[in-house]
Design a protein around this motif. Structure first.
Motif, mmCIF file in Angstrom:
data_model
loop_
_atom_site.group_PDB
_atom_site.id
_atom_site.type_symbol
_atom_site.label_atom_id
_atom_site.label_comp_id
_atom_site.label_asym_id
_atom_site.label_seq_id
_atom_site.Cartn_x
_atom_site.Cartn_y
_atom_site.Cartn_z
ATOM 1 N N UNK A 207 -10.899 30.933 169.609
ATOM 2 C CA UNK A 207 -12.195 30.519 170.148
ATOM 3 C C UNK A 207 -13.298 31.412 169.612
ATOM 4 N N UNK A 208 -14.467 30.850 169.494
ATOM 5 C CA UNK A 208 -15.628 31.610 169.049
ATOM 6 C C UNK A 208 -16.877 30.906 169.548
ATOM 7 N N UNK A 209 -18.028 31.381 169.117
ATOM 8 C CA UNK A 209 -19.282 30.863 169.646
ATOM 9 C C UNK A 209 -19.392 29.350 169.647
ATOM 10 N N UNK A 210 -18.800 28.677 168.676
ATOM 11 C CA UNK A 210 -19.055 27.249 168.588
ATOM 12 C C UNK A 210 -18.221 26.431 169.571
ATOM 13 N N UNK A 211 -17.118 26.989 170.064
ATOM 14 C CA UNK A 211 -16.366 26.215 171.049
ATOM 15 C C UNK A 211 -16.176 26.960 172.363
ATOM 16 N N UNK A 212 -17.043 27.900 172.613
ATOM 17 C CA UNK A 212 -16.996 28.650 173.860
ATOM 18 C C UNK A 212 -18.437 28.788 174.315
ATOM 19 N N UNK A 242 -22.660 18.165 172.478
ATOM 20 C CA UNK A 242 -22.600 18.711 171.115
ATOM 21 C C UNK A 242 -21.223 19.282 170.823
ATOM 22 N N UNK A 246 -18.817 18.138 167.804
ATOM 23 C CA UNK A 246 -18.496 19.010 166.673
ATOM 24 C C UNK A 246 -17.063 19.508 166.706
ATOM 25 N N UNK B 122 -15.333 38.538 165.698
ATOM 26 C CA UNK B 122 -14.542 37.753 166.655
ATOM 27 C C UNK B 122 -13.050 37.917 166.421
ATOM 28 N N UNK B 169 -12.743 36.907 161.363
ATOM 29 C CA UNK B 169 -13.812 35.987 161.741
ATOM 30 C C UNK B 169 -15.026 36.803 162.152
ATOM 31 N N UNK B 171 -18.987 36.300 163.006
ATOM 32 C CA UNK B 171 -19.859 35.186 163.355
ATOM 33 C C UNK B 171 -21.256 35.672 163.691
ATOM 34 N N UNK B 172 -22.245 34.796 163.517
ATOM 35 C CA UNK B 172 -23.605 35.219 163.851
ATOM 36 C C UNK B 172 -23.769 35.413 165.363
ATOM 37 N N UNK B 174 -25.816 34.883 168.654
ATOM 38 C CA UNK B 174 -26.661 33.755 169.020
ATOM 39 C C UNK B 174 -27.782 34.211 169.936
ATOM 40 N N UNK B 224 -19.329 26.447 161.028
ATOM 41 C CA UNK B 224 -19.849 26.698 162.380
ATOM 42 C C UNK B 224 -20.614 25.530 162.982
ATOM 43 N N UNK B 225 -20.804 24.460 162.211
ATOM 44 C CA UNK B 225 -21.643 23.349 162.671
ATOM 45 C C UNK B 225 -23.034 23.838 163.079
ATOM 46 N N UNK B 228 -25.784 21.120 162.906
ATOM 47 C CA UNK B 228 -25.700 20.192 164.036
ATOM 48 C C UNK B 228 -26.264 20.813 165.295
ATOM 49 N N UNK B 229 -25.981 22.115 165.483
ATOM 50 C CA UNK B 229 -26.516 22.773 166.668
ATOM 51 C C UNK B 229 -28.024 22.824 166.647
ATOM 52 N N UNK B 232 -29.298 19.395 167.484
ATOM 53 C CA UNK B 232 -29.152 19.075 168.898
ATOM 54 C C UNK B 232 -30.118 19.886 169.745
#
Lengths: 686, 671
Positions: A207-212, A242, A246, B122, B169, B171-172, B174, B224-225, B228-229, B232
């Motif tokens: 899991x990471x920012x995009x699915x949590x 979203x 995704x 991560x 991993x 990641x940026x 947020x 990371x889509x 799309x984020x 949205x």
């Protein structure tokens, strides 16, 4: 330090005596040796003395302090340095494998997106606009984090955290907003985790920012107001949509905690309701987007703690502290009035009202009856019961226990607030019956005492008589409680009644139930039409939890003090459930089992009128085990309300479900408490 | 102190006989003397360690005392001091405009640039234990010093795919925290955010479109889509703010990223966002590009070619041994190079448009520019200078078009005098496969001596041949880059090949969306010398080193030269030359052109650089430097006005300090 020096002086003065006293054991031999030298040739010393007199430097007190501080700092840094050099895992100290690592080895990987919904109090709040006293705090945390500002400017802090007493929204000129993102509630204060352990374990399986996602909201507002002011519900909806899109149209797993459970219940209704009041997602939204809801420590039916909090701003802990040091919390010296300030602030938070016990006497018991009355508070016996739970002897055992209690007079938990120990125990026939409606009328006389204006609690507006009437009414059950609160805090309840409801619906199809104030009460809403969804109730058991209170009037009649308080001098028998004025029952220290488990155990089980589509429900209880050693921190098997978020078994369950398992596959129900028996006793039309 | 001494005396008197005898000899001295003597005694034990401790204690106490004072100081105290010294400060723009009655209207989207966004861990290898969700990039950079190799390993991407290496991993971060401060105290967006908050903005109306700035734009969506984020989130903000369109504020590379986004969002679904052809018109009010490297930056070339820019080159010249030393196995530059070459995004900033834009052997749009920072304050003077200067400058005009040249003479000589050997066919020998260098992998090892020599023999590289050069020296990187970015100029924009995502971030190969009401701003600082072209030399020892480096010994004799330390400078904001930041808005998109078919309005807002008056001003409120401009009051005011509903005309249209229009005129581009 100074005493050591003085000791040295003394040694110098009478060296023989000192050395005979065995002073060497304290000081280094070097010093005593020197002393002896000095004695042997005093003359030389005297000569030296004259020489040294020229030197202006002296070992002064300031120097000593500096030396001391320097010494301590150096040692501290050295230790810190060593600590940092230490390998993260000491070879000797075996850390138990985290559930994340374990399940990763089993081959589980991230599948369903996960939404975390934090509860009350645990979410951080930050300042966006404030009064001049809060200069320099822009985008700094007022709530959560180090709480440094409380100590620096307490009144300013309280002012900014209060909401408007009329509207329940921001006071003019102040904007305090929820911290967004995972940081909102991963740690409440430095080192005190809330969600961090769960997040870390989820990250292990990918899991990471995009699915949590952390659905942070301002937990002070009423649920509908989070949408009105911040559009929090719309954001949550858009985020879930979203994430589903995704992540290859995998539905989300929602993990609400504590009050977040009610918030998400509200969301479920809101999202399917039509647009002006709701989210306009249409009737199929939940079944399309949600796989399961894993409620941790759910407060479905409210918590008695909320009542004592609103009523007198105290829970078990505060009452105990007050008993230990009577003066501190009440002292008006220093103009502290801590409790009054706390109370004033808390009463502007509408969300607290969502936690007042729901369902009235049918759920929480009346004067003479309560669902938990057969329960035993003695923990040793309780364990015995659990161990025999699996065996066939269970039935006889429990009935034996019941019999024994019947003789000993069952605890009347139904009387959530009673004035005096006597009244909490005598049969209802001996109680003076006063209609609750009467005293609420009596309280309209205003007592105008303007000197107490700075600490405003609505008690100022109550006359002495009405306070006495409240106390004379003696006993309050879950039903009359609401009337009581309406009389002591009319403004707060006026706001609250517009946003929350605490009853039981007769007819769920009544159009009035489409109003948002019913959405967070599970007894007045239907679950959405989503037969594939799953609802879990995950909570800890095995910790005494507040259930009802014995109150008394405050001795002093000062203007701004709170007129009622828990009578902490009242204690029951050894094995009794009464301690310091509080009756205890099984639970997770905050939420009684009844509130956490009833809906999953009975209210929604199977196809009931509250659950028309027959959503599957599962109860997973976690027996509390205190941490074995200090090294474990807050414990890996804790069942306490917040500490359970670090419970290994709970984390494993959540991860399995997130990785695609169903409730039946992780073992269905897992019950340690008497929740099923208690639920049986509650007669609720389903 | 005194009291204690007396107490000890009393004790002593009461229970001691021997000292009395001692004192009797010392007739004139009384008890006090004795105690003093004792104290001297103890002072004798004041060893070196003790004095060290004492010293540290002193420092600590003073430090804590100051810290304590600082913490209890009213928050407005520093301002008082500053005002006392420099006179009254102007109101911050947020306060000023709040007084004017402006309030939050359009939601605001920030798009951070390269490097400024935070990255967090991560999942990592063993060496990064305990760093879960800690910042690897941004913040204090503490890990760089603690475990540098581990850090480099985690920050690098896979050399083949340009994505995560296995088991890592990163990641940026947020939210607004992603890029409000780059390091503690070094603001990026924080000042702008604070000022916007003054007129009523908050989390729900401000959105930081944080993305992983290391990977190519298209890969941010794949992994990371992120696109799309952003889509949205913009849709959500428009919906929850009563249909008010958003104002987008990209900075630096974020400008290219958002250009990519605008094409992506309107493209059909499998490759794009499927928003339909009017998505931008419906959701975007204005794009306010800050310091946008629309056409690339020459700095990116030197970064890729030899991992150095002006600053590093100077450092190397001052202390030749440090950066190159093999002792301690440091090889800093090589490590940096290896890491940055795995970052696809750096290739988005290679100069675009080739010789047409950046100039050829003998010609460049900026050639008459005078580096001497004297009078270039207003346009009239510049016009005068042009008239006379064009004649005189012919003699000393700088050949900016030669972005890389080997040797100073080559940089200056007329093109007919330069003999070039084509490097493209040169054989890459494997003879340099030195096993000891393997751990610091740069593609130079695969090139061989022959290849290196061929590169140096070619002598001069213009923007057009640069791309070939990079293909030659770093084939793997450019193979990835070629799949994601393009650097040319489109002949025919309707060619279906331009639907491919690799063209989307090049303004010369895409059409702007069909959104006539949209506004595009180009806001950038001017008045700072900015790198434009380099003089290179071969590194003496070509073993494990990067074989090329900037020749810092090259200087020009005469005053006002643009050549300093081997670098030719031109007007700009210290990173992006004016040409790159302003050309599209000045000419490429001005009016209705083939790049801007719907005639979107463009505005140029230049901010003349004025260094901070004194130390108290920090990084200045009138700075024009690439990042410091985010604290420029004039720029912030412009942004707030637009966000509160004003149009470009209300602001006053263009605001020009540089020669951008003159230079744009010289560029011969079919529009």
């Amino acid at each position: 330090m100074a005493s050591i020096l003085r000791f040295r002086k003394l040694c110098y003065v009478e060296p023989v005596k000192c050395s005979s006293l065995g002073f060497e054991s304290f000081e280094t031999p070097k010093i005593s040796k020197k002393d002896e030298n000095i004695v042997s040739n005093v003359e030389a010393v005297l000569e030296k003395k004259r020489r040294r007199r020229k030197e202006p430097k002296e070992w002064k007190c300031v120097d000593c302090c500096c030396w001391m501080i320097g010494y301590m700092c150096t040692t501290w840094w050295l230790l810190l340095f060593l600590y940092h050099c230490l390998p993260v895992t000491l070879p000797g100290f075996q850390v138990p494998e985290s559930p994340g690592a374990k399940l990763r080895k089993e081959g589980l990987s991230a599948m369903h997106p996960v939404v975390l919904v934090p509860g009350i109090v645990t979410g951080g709040l930050e300042l966006w606009e404030g009064r001049p006293c809060a200069d320099g705090l822009f985008r700094k945390r007022l709530w959560g984090g180090s709480f440094a500002e409380i100590f620096k400017r307490p009144l300013c802090w309280l002012e900014h955290l209060s909401l408007d007493n009329e509207t329940g929204l921001d006071p003019p000129g102040i904007r305090v907003r929820a911290v967004p993102g995972l940081v909102a509630a991963d740690y409440f204060a430095p080192g005190y985790f809330v969600w961090a352990v769960l997040i870390e374990n989820l990250a292990r399986i990918g899991y990471e920012g995009k699915n949590l996602h952390m659905a942070a909201y301002d937990w002070r507002l009423s649920f509908q107001n989070t949408e009105v002011r911040d559009q929090s519900l719309s954001r949550l909806k858009s985020k879930i949509e979203l994430m589903v899109v995704t992540n290859d149209y995998k539905k989300v797993v929602v993990v609400p905690h504590s009050m977040g459970v009610l918030y998400f219940l509200h969301f479920l209704k809101w999202v399917e309701a039509p647009s002006p009041m709701g989210g306009g997602g249409g009737p199929g939204w939940c079944s399309k987007h949600i796989k399961s809801i894993m409620n941790i420590g759910p407060t479905f039916l409210g918590v008695p703690k909320a009542v004592s909090n609103i009523f007198s701003a105290e829970g078990k802990d505060v009452a105990f502290a007050r008993a230990m040091a009577p003066g501190v919390l009440d002292s008006e010296i220093l103009r502290l009035q801590t409790l009054e300030h706390v109370m004033r602030v808390c009463r502007t938070w509408d969300s607290v009202m969502s936690l007042v016990p729901k369902g009235g006497e049918a759920i929480w018991g009346n004067m003479d009856w309560s669902p938990e009355e057969g329960c035993d508070c003695d923990s040793t016996k309780k364990k015995y019961l659990q161990s025999s739970l699996s065996g066939q002897s269970h039935d006889t055992n429990s009935s034996d226990g019941k019999l024994g209690f019947q003789v000993e007079e069952p605890v009347r938990y139904g009387r959530i607030i009673s004035f005096g120990k006597e009244t909490s125990q005598i049969p209802s026939s001996k109680l003076p019956t006063l209609d609750s409606k009467e005293f609420s009328r009596a309280s309209t006389h205003l007592k105008s005492n303007s000197s107490c204006g700075d600490v405003w609690t609505e008690y100022d507006e109550m006359s002495r008589e009405s306070i006495r009437t409240v106390a004379e009414n003696k006993v309050y059950t879950a039903r009359t409680l609401l009337d009581l609160l309406r009389s002591v805090a009319p403004k707060m309840m006026q706001r609250a009644d517009a946003h929350f409801s605490h009853g039981i619906a007769e007819n769920l199809d009544d159009p009035k139930y489409s109003h948002y104030k019913y959405w967070s009460n599970p007894l007045e809403t239907k679950l959405p039409d989503a037969p594939d969804m799953e609802i879990y109730c995950l909570y800890g058991v095995g910790i005494p939890t507040e259930r009802s209170y014995v109150y008394k009037l405050s001795p002093s009649n000062r203007c701004s003090s709170i007129p009622f308080r828990i009578d902490s001098s009242v204690d029951g028998s050894d094995s009794g459930c009464l301690k310091s004025g509080v009756y205890f029952v099984d639970g997770d220290e905050t939420v009684p089992v009844l509130s956490a488990g009833f809906m999953c155990a009975k209210g929604w089980r199977g196809r009931s009128r509250f659950n028309p589509s027959g959503i599957a429900t599962y109860i997973r209880e976690y027996q509390h085990k205190p941490p074995a050693s200090l090294l474990e921190g807050r414990g890996l098997e804790s069942g306490a309300h917040v500490d359970i978020m670090g419970n290994v078994a709970l984390i494993e369950d959540i991860m399995r479900v997130a990785a695609g398992t169903t409730g039946a596959e992780i073992g269905g129900d897992r019950i340690y408490s008497d929740i099923l028996r208690m639920s049986e006793r509650i007669s609720l039309r389903l | 102190m005194l009291r204690r001494r007396k107490a000890s005396e009393a004790e002593k008197k009461s229970n001691s006989q021997i000292p009395k005898e001692i004192e009797s000899r010392d007739d004139d001295d009384d008890d006090k003397k004795v105690t003093k003597k004792k104290e001297r005694k103890s002072k004798k034990k004041w060893s070196c360690v003790d004095s060290c401790c004492w010293f540290i204690g002193c420092i600590c106490s003073i430090w804590w005392f100051l810290l304590f004072l600082y913490n209890w100081m009213p928050a407005s105290f520093p301002q008082y001091v500053t005002e006392a010294i420099t006179g009254p400060l102007p109101d911050p723009p947020g306060v000023k405009l709040q007084k004017e009655g402006l309030t939050a209207k359009h939601p605001v989207v920030f798009v951070p640039g390269i490097v400024t966004g935070g990255l967090e861990l991560w999942e990592g290898h063993h060496c990064a234990d305990g760093l879960f969700r800690k910042r690897l990039w941004g913040g204090t950079f503490g890990e760089v010093y603690k475990r540098p190799l581990c850090w480099v390993e985690h920050m690098s991407l896979d050399n083949e795919t340009g994505m995560d290496p296995s088991g890592i991993r990163v990641r940026p971060v947020t939210g607004l925290v992603a890029a409000d401060y780059f390091a503690p105290g070094y603001f990026v967006w924080a000042v702008l955010i604070a000022n916007l908050a003054r007129i009523g903005y908050e989390e729900k109306t401000m959105y930081m479109a944080a993305y992983d700035w290391r990977i190519s734009f298209h890969n941010t969506e794949v992994r990371d889509q992120t696109l799309s984020r952003i889509k949205s989130n913009i849709e959500l903000m428009v919906a929850t703010n009563g249909g008010k369109k958003v104002v987008v504020i990209p900075h630096s590379m974020g400008v290219l990223y958002f250009l990519h986004f605008m094409k992506w969002v309107e493209s059909p679904t499998p490759e794009g966002g499927g928003g339909g052809s009017d998505w931008c018109a419906k959701h975007i009010k204005a794009v306010m590009n800050i310091g946008g490297p629309f056409l690339g930056v020459p700095k990116a070339v030197s970064g890729l070619f030899s991992a150095e820019a002006k600053d590093i080159a100077v450092a190397r010249a001052i202390a030749p041994g440090v950066l190159d030393s093999d002792v301690f196995r440091l090889q800093t530059l090589q490590h940096v190079m290896k890491m940055t070459r795995t970052w696809d995004s750096t290739m988005s900033m290679i100069p675009k448009g080739g010789d047409t834009i950046w100039g050829g052997f003998d010609w460049s749009p900026e050639e008459s520019y005078e580096c001497n920072p004297k009078p270039k304050n207003n346009d009239t003077q510049i016009a005068v200078q042009n008239g006379s200067g064009s004649l005189g400058s012919q003699t000393k005009s700088t050949h900016y078009g030669r972005i890389i040249s080997f040797g100073k003479d080559v940089a200056k000589e007329h093109s007919s005098m330069i003999e070039t050997m084509d490097f493209r066919g040169a054989v890459k020998g494997n003879n340099l496969a030195n096993k000891t260098c393997r751990d610091v992998w740069t593609e130079y090892h695969d090139m061989g001596l022959g290849g290196i020599k061929a590169v140096a023999d070619y002598k001069v590289y213009t923007a057009g041949s640069l791309v070939d050069l990079l293909h030659f020296v770093a084939p793997k990187m450019m193979k990835r880059g070629g799949a994601h970015f393009s650097y040319g100029i489109a002949e025919n924009l309707d060619d279906p090949k331009y639907d491919h995502y690799k063209y989307w971030s090049n303004p010369l190969e895409t059409k702007l969306p069909d959104a006539p009401d949209m506004e595009i701003y180009s806001m950038y600082g001017v008045g700072i010398p900015t790198e434009r072209a380099y003089v290179y030399k071969l590194t003496p020892a070509a073993d494990c080193y990067i074989p090329f480096q900037i020749d810092t010994s090259v200087e020009d004799e005469y005053e006002g030269s643009c050549l300093k330390g081997g670098v030719f400078s031109v007007d700009g904001d210290e990173t992006v030359p004016v040409l790159s930041a302003g050309f599209m808005c000045a000419k490429g998109w001005r009016g209705k052109t083939r790049f801007n078919p719907s005639g979107i309005h463009t505005y140029i807002r230049e901010y003349d650089h004025a260094p901070p008056g004194n130390l108290l001003e920090g990084r200045g409120t009138q700075s024009g430097a690439h990042v410091d401009i985010m604290g420029n009051f004039a720029l912030i005011e412009d942004i707030i006005r637009i966000a509160a509903g004003a149009t470009g005309e209300d602001l006053g249209g263009d605001q020009i300090h540089s020669d951008i229009f003159k230079w744009s005129e010289k560029i011969n581009l079919q529009l």
